[in-house]
Design a protein around this motif. Structure first.
Motif, PDB file in Angstrom:
ATOM      1  N   ARG A  38       0.837  -1.202   0.000  1.00 53.24           N
ATOM      2  CA  ARG A  38       0.000   0.000   0.000  1.00 53.24           C
ATOM      3  C   ARG A  38       0.879   1.262   0.000  1.00 53.24           C
ATOM      4  O   ARG A  38       0.588   2.231  -0.703  1.00 53.24           O
ATOM      5  N   ALA A  39       1.942   1.230   0.795  1.00 49.90           N
ATOM      6  CA  ALA A  39       2.824   2.398   0.879  1.00 49.90           C
ATOM      7  C   ALA A  39       3.517   2.668  -0.450  1.00 49.90           C
ATOM      8  O   ALA A  39       3.553   3.808  -0.933  1.00 49.90           O
ATOM      9  N   VAL A  40       4.080   1.627  -1.049  1.00 52.53           N
ATOM     10  CA  VAL A  40       4.834   1.821  -2.293  1.00 52.53           C
ATOM     11  C   VAL A  40       3.886   2.074  -3.461  1.00 52.53           C
ATOM     12  O   VAL A  40       4.202   2.831  -4.383  1.00 52.53           O
ATOM     13  N   SER A  41       2.687   1.474  -3.427  1.00 53.60           N
ATOM     14  CA  SER A  41       1.684   1.792  -4.442  1.00 53.60           C
ATOM     15  C   SER A  41       1.290   3.263  -4.360  1.00 53.60           C
ATOM     16  O   SER A  41       1.078   3.924  -5.394  1.00 53.60           O
ATOM     17  N   PHE A  42       1.219   3.795  -3.148  1.00 55.38           N
ATOM     18  CA  PHE A  42       0.965   5.229  -2.947  1.00 55.38           C
ATOM     19  C   PHE A  42       2.068   6.065  -3.595  1.00 55.38           C
ATOM     20  O   PHE A  42       1.799   7.070  -4.270  1.00 55.38           O
ATOM     21  N   LEU A  43       3.319   5.652  -3.417  1.00 57.03           N
ATOM     22  CA  LEU A  43       4.430   6.348  -4.083  1.00 57.03           C
ATOM     23  C   LEU A  43       4.255   6.300  -5.593  1.00 57.03           C
ATOM     24  O   LEU A  43       4.402   7.316  -6.288  1.00 57.03           O
ATOM     25  N   HIS A  44       3.952   5.116  -6.109  1.00 53.39           N
ATOM     26  CA  HIS A  44       3.835   4.952  -7.557  1.00 53.39           C
ATOM     27  C   HIS A  44       2.697   5.795  -8.131  1.00 53.39           C
ATOM     28  O   HIS A  44       2.845   6.380  -9.218  1.00 53.39           O
ATOM     29  N   ARG A  45       1.576   5.876  -7.418  1.00 56.16           N
ATOM     30  CA  ARG A  45       0.457   6.703  -7.904  1.00 56.16           C
ATOM     31  C   ARG A  45       0.857   8.173  -7.984  1.00 56.16           C
ATOM     32  O   ARG A  45       0.314   8.929  -8.788  1.00 56.16           O
ATOM     33  N   ASN A  46       1.805   8.537  -7.149  1.00 56.88           N
ATOM     34  CA  ASN A  46       2.280   9.920  -7.135  1.00 56.88           C
ATOM     35  C   ASN A  46       3.604  10.093  -7.878  1.00 56.88           C
ATOM     36  O   ASN A  46       4.354  11.033  -7.631  1.00 56.88           O
ATOM     37  N   LYS A  47       3.862   9.126  -8.769  1.00 56.51           N
ATOM     38  CA  LYS A  47       4.966   9.220  -9.735  1.00 56.51           C
ATOM     39  C   LYS A  47       6.345   9.219  -9.071  1.00 56.51           C
ATOM     40  O   LYS A  47       7.249   9.958  -9.482  1.00 56.51           O
ATOM     41  N   VAL A  48       6.496   8.381  -8.041  1.00 59.18           N
ATOM     42  CA  VAL A  48       7.777   8.213  -7.356  1.00 59.18           C
ATOM     43  C   VAL A  48       8.135   6.735  -7.336  1.00 59.18           C
ATOM     44  O   VAL A  48       7.284   5.884  -7.066  1.00 59.18           O
ATOM     45  N   THR A  49       9.392   6.420  -7.623  1.00 55.09           N
ATOM     46  CA  THR A  49       9.915   5.061  -7.474  1.00 55.09           C
ATOM     47  C   THR A  49      10.913   5.078  -6.330  1.00 55.09           C
ATOM     48  O   THR A  49      11.800   5.929  -6.284  1.00 55.09           O
ATOM     49  N   HIS A  50      10.768   4.151  -5.388  1.00 53.44           N
ATOM     50  CA  HIS A  50      11.651   4.130  -4.218  1.00 53.44           C
ATOM     51  C   HIS A  50      13.067   3.738  -4.615  1.00 53.44           C
ATOM     52  O   HIS A  50      14.044   4.372  -4.207  1.00 53.44           O
ATOM     53  N   THR A  51      13.234   2.683  -5.368  1.00 53.87           N
ATOM     54  CA  THR A  51      14.475   2.137  -5.957  1.00 53.87           C
ATOM     55  C   THR A  51      15.420   1.441  -4.977  1.00 53.87           C
ATOM     56  O   THR A  51      16.449   0.911  -5.404  1.00 53.87           O
ATOM     57  N   ASP A  52      15.122   1.427  -3.686  1.00 55.57           N
ATOM     58  CA  ASP A  52      16.048   0.742  -2.766  1.00 55.57           C
ATOM     59  C   ASP A  52      15.273  -0.010  -1.682  1.00 55.57           C
ATOM     60  O   ASP A  52      15.561   0.122  -0.487  1.00 55.57           O
ATOM     61  N   LEU A  53      14.313  -0.815  -2.108  1.00 50.40           N
ATOM     62  CA  LEU A  53      13.508  -1.585  -1.169  1.00 50.40           C
ATOM     63  C   LEU A  53      14.240  -2.858  -0.767  1.00 50.40           C
ATOM     64  O   LEU A  53      14.717  -3.606  -1.625  1.00 50.40           O
ATOM     65  N   ASP A  87      11.598   1.488 -14.599  1.00 44.16           N
ATOM     66  CA  ASP A  87      10.494   2.338 -14.152  1.00 44.16           C
ATOM     67  C   ASP A  87      10.026   1.794 -12.804  1.00 44.16           C
ATOM     68  O   ASP A  87      10.763   1.067 -12.127  1.00 44.16           O
ATOM     69  N   GLN A  88       8.793   2.101 -12.427  1.00 43.84           N
ATOM     70  CA  GLN A  88       8.306   1.718 -11.106  1.00 43.84           C
ATOM     71  C   GLN A  88       8.268   0.213 -10.901  1.00 43.84           C
ATOM     72  O   GLN A  88       8.290  -0.261  -9.758  1.00 43.84           O
ATOM     73  N   SER A  89       8.237  -0.550 -11.979  1.00 45.92           N
ATOM     74  CA  SER A  89       8.178  -2.006 -11.844  1.00 45.92           C
ATOM     75  C   SER A  89       9.435  -2.590 -11.203  1.00 45.92           C
ATOM     76  O   SER A  89       9.410  -3.717 -10.728  1.00 45.92           O
ATOM     77  N   CYS A  90      10.532  -1.810 -11.179  1.00 37.36           N
ATOM     78  CA  CYS A  90      11.733  -2.327 -10.504  1.00 37.36           C
ATOM     79  C   CYS A  90      11.493  -2.465  -9.005  1.00 37.36           C
ATOM     80  O   CYS A  90      12.083  -3.331  -8.352  1.00 37.36           O
ATOM     81  N   ASP A  91      10.599  -1.637  -8.439  1.00 35.13           N
ATOM     82  CA  ASP A  91      10.220  -1.775  -7.032  1.00 35.13           C
ATOM     83  C   ASP A  91       9.469  -3.082  -6.795  1.00 35.13           C
ATOM     84  O   ASP A  91       9.589  -3.700  -5.735  1.00 35.13           O
ATOM     85  N   VAL A  92       8.651  -3.484  -7.774  1.00 31.64           N
ATOM     86  CA  VAL A  92       7.889  -4.725  -7.640  1.00 31.64           C
ATOM     87  C   VAL A  92       8.848  -5.910  -7.571  1.00 31.64           C
ATOM     88  O   VAL A  92       8.687  -6.806  -6.735  1.00 31.64           O
ATOM     89  N   TRP A  93       9.849  -5.930  -8.458  1.00 39.12           N
ATOM     90  CA  TRP A  93      10.852  -7.001  -8.422  1.00 39.12           C
ATOM     91  C   TRP A  93      11.553  -7.025  -7.068  1.00 39.12           C
ATOM     92  O   TRP A  93      11.698  -8.086  -6.451  1.00 39.12           O
ATOM     93  N   SER A  94      11.979  -5.858  -6.596  1.00 38.34           N
ATOM     94  CA  SER A  94      12.681  -5.793  -5.308  1.00 38.34           C
ATOM     95  C   SER A  94      11.819  -6.366  -4.193  1.00 38.34           C
ATOM     96  O   SER A  94      12.306  -7.117  -3.335  1.00 38.34           O
ATOM     97  N   LEU A  95      10.533  -6.020  -4.189  1.00 32.20           N
ATOM     98  CA  LEU A  95       9.652  -6.522  -3.133  1.00 32.20           C
ATOM     99  C   LEU A  95       9.416  -8.025  -3.262  1.00 32.20           C
ATOM    100  O   LEU A  95       9.229  -8.714  -2.258  1.00 32.20           O
ATOM    101  N   GLY A  96       9.431  -8.552  -4.475  1.00 33.25           N
ATOM    102  CA  GLY A  96       9.371 -10.005  -4.636  1.00 33.25           C
ATOM    103  C   GLY A  96      10.559 -10.671  -3.963  1.00 33.25           C
ATOM    104  O   GLY A  96      10.422 -11.686  -3.265  1.00 33.25           O
ATOM    105  N   CYS A  97      11.743 -10.091  -4.146  1.00 33.10           N
ATOM    106  CA  CYS A  97      12.952 -10.616  -3.487  1.00 33.10           C
ATOM    107  C   CYS A  97      12.850 -10.469  -1.972  1.00 33.10           C
ATOM    108  O   CYS A  97      13.286 -11.354  -1.225  1.00 33.10           O
TER     109      CYS A  97
END
Length: 410
Positions: free
Chosen positions: A203-218, A282-292
């Motif tokens: 939910r937190a990272v999806s909130f970032l993504h909706r607001n056009k931010v990628t965390h990149t270090d999850l 893009d933001q999908s790199c956060d999804v991969w990181s969270l899978g790991c």
């Protein structure tokens, strides 16, 4: 930020230390930011952050009552050789934040626990190194946190709250809510515990993504428990936090969609294949990181304990199957895929640490099957087929939590 040893320790078991891994992406990586705050953008900071003031007799008296030593500008030692601020318990910054203890350190600087003398509350202060590249990182983090905190007035999403920021002796300091230890300190988790933590983080990272931010270090070190005092009913061998509320921290690498995207992002073990291959991200790199991250919660160790990019790709193939030829063909980092023949059968590390994804399942229970079903679509090589976090929140793995939230709101 986290309490002592929360998210700032070195890795165990021969893996890269946190400092080593952070330095891959943070040292000098943010010189091309297109937007960043200046040290005059915070109204709450204008009057007192651009100079270090003498500590008042009143502050000395307060500190003495607490058993803390205070210091004024004239007896503060020089920075150490790495650019960290030298400080001690009792140091008063901005005539407000009094150092109590060190919480941890990283490539960026140090985090200290302080008493806020205006509110008498404990806070975490992130003190950046006095080097321009690290000041850039700090300014970028302030920019992201100001934006995210303003968009989440009622604190609905699990992102750390920035309370203030200022400059002390040339070091940019960010005041954050004091949190508990990192999720890394409590590995491994049960499937039910993974569900509780993942739902909040998604939910937190999806909130970032909706607001056009990628965390990149999850990673587990950047997900902290709000409180991490251990459950008194559990012994040391089976320690568990008494509350499973978590927050995402460390926005120094976060990037807005419109900003320059560095070619290399994420700590190695959580780095997506498109980043490794130089395909852009893009933001999908956060999804991969969270899978790991979720697999690390499950296993109690990193899924891809790699030491270099070629080995990393080989480990991915061992766990997830062959990298699609189309991705290899388009890779800008052709030196990684030239004469690529996948993982070598003689590679002892790969053979001992990696196996096909589904074979990691410990049981055939429905909850476990749903978790691995979700992981499979998060750890998808092709970003066009990788699930988004908005979609992931509607995955059936989270049905028990969504149903519970619906019942509570009805």
């Amino acid at each position: 930020m986290g309490k002592k040893n929360a998210g700032w320790d070195s890795r165990k078991g021969g893996e890269e230390s946190k400092t080593d891994r952070d330095s891959e992406t943070k040292s000098g990586s943010f010189m091309h930011r297109t937007q960043r705050p200046t040290l005059e953008t915070s109204e709450s900071s204008k009057d007192s952050t651009l100079q270090t003031k003498e500590i008042s007799p009143e502050a000395d008296a307060v500190a003495a009552a607490d058993g803390l030593k205070t210091s004024s500008r004239r007896d503060v030692p020089e920075d150490d050789e790495d650019g960290h601020l030298n400080y001690h318990a009792g140091l008063l910054m901005k005539q407000r934040y009094q150092v109590v203890s060190t919480l941890g350190a990283g490539a960026f600087g140090k985090v200290v626990e302080c008493i806020d003398r205006q509110t008498d509350e404990r806070v975490a202060v992130k003190i950046g190194k006095k080097l321009e590249s690290f000041c850039e990182v700090a300014r970028s983090e302030i920019s992201v946190l100001e934006e995210m905190n303003s968009l989440d007035d009622d604190n609905r999403f699990a992102c750390v709250r920035m309370l203030d920021w200022f400059q002390h002796e040339g070091h940019v300091c960010i005041v954050l809510e004091l949190l508990g230890r990192s999720t890394f300190d409590f590995l491994p988790f049960s499937v039910q515990q993974i569900r509780l933590v993942a739902f909040q983080v998604f939910r937190a990272v999806s909130f970032l993504h909706r607001n056009k931010v990628t965390h990149t270090d999850l990673k587990p070190e950047n997900i902290l428990f709000v409180r991490s005092d251990c459950d008194p009913d559990r012994n040391h061998q089976t320690k568990s936090p008494s509350s499973w509320s978590v927050k995402v921290v460390d926005f120094g690498s976060a990037t807005f969609d419109h900003q320059h995207h560095q070619s290399l992002v994420s700590t190695r073990h959580y780095r997506a294949p498109e980043v490794i291959l130089g395909l852009g991200w893009d933001q999908s790199c956060d999804v991969w990181s969270l899978g790991c991250v979720l697999m690390e919660y499950y296993l109690g160790r990193t899924l891809f304990p790699s030491h270099d990019s070629r080995e990393h790709l080989a480990m991915m193939e061992k766990v997830l199957g062959p990298v699609p030829p189309g991705l290899l063909k388009r890779a800008r980092n052709q030196h990684l895929v030239k004469n690529w023949d996948g993982p070598s059968s003689s590679d002892k590390l790969i053979r001992s640490h990696c196996q096909p994804l589904k074979t990691y399942m410990r049981t055939s229970g429905e909850d476990e099957r749903q978790l691995f079903e979700l992981l499979a679509v998060m750890l998808e090589y092709d970003v066009s087929r990788r699930i988004t976090l908005e979609e992931a929140l509607w995955h059936r793995f989270f049905n028990p939590l969504r149903n519970k939230r619906s019942s509570a709101n009805s």
